[in-house]
Design a protein around this motif. Structure first.
Motif, mmCIF file in Angstrom:
data_model
loop_
_atom_site.group_PDB
_atom_site.id
_atom_site.type_symbol
_atom_site.label_atom_id
_atom_site.label_comp_id
_atom_site.label_asym_id
_atom_site.label_seq_id
_atom_site.Cartn_x
_atom_site.Cartn_y
_atom_site.Cartn_z
ATOM 1 N N GLU A 150 37.443 34.217 41.408
ATOM 2 C CA GLU A 150 38.872 34.032 41.649
ATOM 3 C C GLU A 150 39.575 34.321 40.330
ATOM 4 O O GLU A 150 39.351 33.623 39.331
ATOM 5 N N THR A 151 40.421 35.334 40.319
ATOM 6 C CA THR A 151 40.952 35.813 39.048
ATOM 7 C C THR A 151 42.241 36.594 39.259
ATOM 8 O O THR A 151 42.701 36.783 40.396
ATOM 9 N N LYS A 152 42.812 37.083 38.164
ATOM 10 C CA LYS A 152 43.950 37.987 38.234
ATOM 11 C C LYS A 152 43.417 39.410 38.445
ATOM 12 O O LYS A 152 42.514 39.848 37.736
ATOM 13 N N ILE A 153 43.994 40.123 39.410
ATOM 14 C CA ILE A 153 43.511 41.456 39.767
ATOM 15 C C ILE A 153 44.648 42.466 39.627
ATOM 16 O O ILE A 153 45.619 42.425 40.403
ATOM 17 N N PRO A 154 44.580 43.361 38.647
ATOM 18 C CA PRO A 154 45.618 44.395 38.511
ATOM 19 C C PRO A 154 45.641 45.302 39.743
ATOM 20 O O PRO A 154 44.621 45.490 40.418
ATOM 21 N N GLU B 63 35.192 48.077 48.581
ATOM 22 C CA GLU B 63 35.513 47.420 49.854
ATOM 23 C C GLU B 63 36.733 46.542 49.667
ATOM 24 O O GLU B 63 36.999 46.068 48.562
ATOM 25 N N LYS B 64 37.453 46.354 50.761
ATOM 26 C CA LYS B 64 38.600 45.450 50.768
ATOM 27 C C LYS B 64 38.609 44.739 52.111
ATOM 28 O O LYS B 64 38.277 45.336 53.135
ATOM 29 N N ASN C 282 50.198 41.800 39.445
ATOM 30 C CA ASN C 282 48.837 41.590 39.934
ATOM 31 C C ASN C 282 48.842 41.334 41.441
ATOM 32 O O ASN C 282 49.862 40.937 42.013
ATOM 33 N N LEU C 283 47.694 41.558 42.071
ATOM 34 C CA LEU C 283 47.582 41.285 43.497
ATOM 35 C C LEU C 283 47.889 39.822 43.777
ATOM 36 O O LEU C 283 47.485 38.932 43.018
ATOM 37 N N ALA C 284 48.580 39.586 44.891
ATOM 38 C CA ALA C 284 48.856 38.214 45.313
ATOM 39 C C ALA C 284 48.189 37.968 46.668
ATOM 40 O O ALA C 284 47.062 37.485 46.725
ATOM 41 N N GLU C 285 48.861 38.347 47.752
ATOM 42 C CA GLU C 285 48.330 38.088 49.089
ATOM 43 C C GLU C 285 49.057 38.967 50.094
ATOM 44 O O GLU C 285 50.024 39.655 49.760
ATOM 45 N N LYS D 133 33.801 45.143 44.141
ATOM 46 C CA LYS D 133 33.484 46.167 43.142
ATOM 47 C C LYS D 133 32.089 45.899 42.597
ATOM 48 O O LYS D 133 31.807 44.787 42.128
ATOM 49 N N ALA D 134 31.229 46.916 42.687
ATOM 50 C CA ALA D 134 29.870 46.816 42.144
ATOM 51 C C ALA D 134 29.146 45.570 42.652
ATOM 52 O O ALA D 134 28.468 44.872 41.889
ATOM 53 N N GLY D 135 29.302 45.294 43.940
ATOM 54 C CA GLY D 135 28.604 44.169 44.547
ATOM 55 C C GLY D 135 29.188 42.802 44.254
ATOM 56 O O GLY D 135 28.640 41.783 44.660
ATOM 57 N N ARG D 136 30.326 42.762 43.565
ATOM 58 C CA ARG D 136 30.974 41.487 43.214
ATOM 59 C C ARG D 136 32.286 41.362 43.968
ATOM 60 O O ARG D 136 33.082 42.317 44.006
ATOM 61 N N ILE D 137 32.511 40.208 44.562
ATOM 62 C CA ILE D 137 33.754 39.942 45.286
ATOM 63 C C ILE D 137 34.784 39.348 44.333
ATOM 64 O O ILE D 137 34.475 38.480 43.525
ATOM 65 N N LYS D 138 36.009 39.845 44.443
ATOM 66 C CA LYS D 138 37.117 39.293 43.676
ATOM 67 C C LYS D 138 38.265 38.970 44.628
ATOM 68 O O LYS D 138 38.519 39.704 45.585
ATOM 69 N N THR D 139 38.966 37.894 44.338
ATOM 70 C CA THR D 139 40.157 37.528 45.093
ATOM 71 C C THR D 139 41.152 36.893 44.136
ATOM 72 O O THR D 139 40.744 36.270 43.138
ATOM 73 N N PRO D 140 42.446 37.073 44.367
ATOM 74 C CA PRO D 140 43.423 36.444 43.467
ATOM 75 C C PRO D 140 43.236 34.934 43.391
ATOM 76 O O PRO D 140 43.009 34.269 44.404
#
Length: 280
Positions: free
Chosen positions: A228-232, A241-242, A180-183, A193-200
């Protein structure tokens, strides 16, 4: 001539010398913080010193210097080098001791404070974005050398940076051992994604970045969905966006900046200006 803070005073860089028996030099036995000076003021200094205290506790190291002392040392070092805008690094090693891993002979920690200018092309990078690479080397496991400790044993990050630079990338992004993504090597990573921000999440094995925390705070205040979650790894490539966050980069777009990235860039600059009572 460049000035460096060593222990308790400013000295010319040529006189800022550390023993070859210093455990920071021999073993990377130490911790550090990097703070951003804006117009002679540090953004969220307390957050940095609180994290530093956590790093020191994690490596069983005590220092005689308070957060207020370190703030004064940082500002004095930036000023002595004629830098109202600066990145200032505070490095603390366990100090000089006998050879070997036993740290008990190191009784006097080493403190250095170094101020450097902010890179001149930062505004252009914010405008155009940067390239990143997901590197093959994995982030240290939390049960090995926890990335939550801002330690001076940086070879994991250096190897990742070398790999990224060879590919022409600005920054390398780690996966953890679960894939999974770390940093990044010096940054936290966010996707949209779809207007929602995700971060590890922190349990992915990452540093709890001061700027990361500020951006999460802003997103929630702005009613932007954030998780804040696990991101494959695949979600990194499929995201719209990133962006990266760090003390030096603030909010740095990856590739062409998207609308949410732009909003957060502006919001963070406004937050910095408001808290420090300055104009940016």
């Amino acid at each position: 001539m460049k000035k460096i803070w060593l222990h308790n005073k400013l000295v010319p860089a040529a006189q800022a010398k550390v023993s070859v028996l210093d455990r920071g030099f021999l073993y990377g036995d130490g911790v550090y913080e990097a703070v951003r000076v804006y117009q002679g003021k540090i953004f969220r200094a307390h957050h940095h010193w609180k994290r530093l205290a956590g790093s020191l506790k994690a490596i069983h190291m005590k220092i005689p210097w308070s957060g207020d002392y370190l703030t004064k040392a940082c500002l004095a070092t930036a000023k002595a080098n004629g830098l109202p805008e600066a990145l200032v690094r505070v490095t603390l090693s366990r100090g000089e001791g006998d050879l070997g891993y036993d740290p008990r002979t190191a009784r006097h920690p080493t403190l250095t404070v170094i101020a450097t200018p902010i890179r001149s092309d930062m505004a252009q990078l914010w405008k155009n974005g940067v390239k990143v690479k997901i590197v093959k080397v994995r982030r240290n496991h939390v049960k090995s050398l926890n990335p939550a400790i801002k330690h001076t044993n940086a070879l994991n990050g250096i190897l990742a940076k070398i790999e990224a630079l060879k590919s022409g990338a600005f920054e390398g992004v780690f996966l953890n051992l679960d894939g999974n993504l770390a940093e990044g090597t010096i940054s936290n990573i966010f996707i949209v994604k779809a207007g929602r921000i995700k971060t590890p999440s922190l349990d992915c094995g990452i540093l709890d970045g001061v700027t990361r925390h500020a951006v999460l705070e802003l997103a929630r205040r702005m009613k932007i969905p954030v998780t804040e979650t696990k991101i494959p790894e695949r979600e990194f490539y499929s995201s719209q966006e990133k962006f990266l966050t760090s003390t030096t980069m603030e909010v740095m777009p990856v590739g062409r900046p998207g609308p949410l990235t732009r909003r957060l860039q502006s919001a963070l600059r406004a937050l910095i200006a408001r808290e420090l009572k300055i104009r940016l």
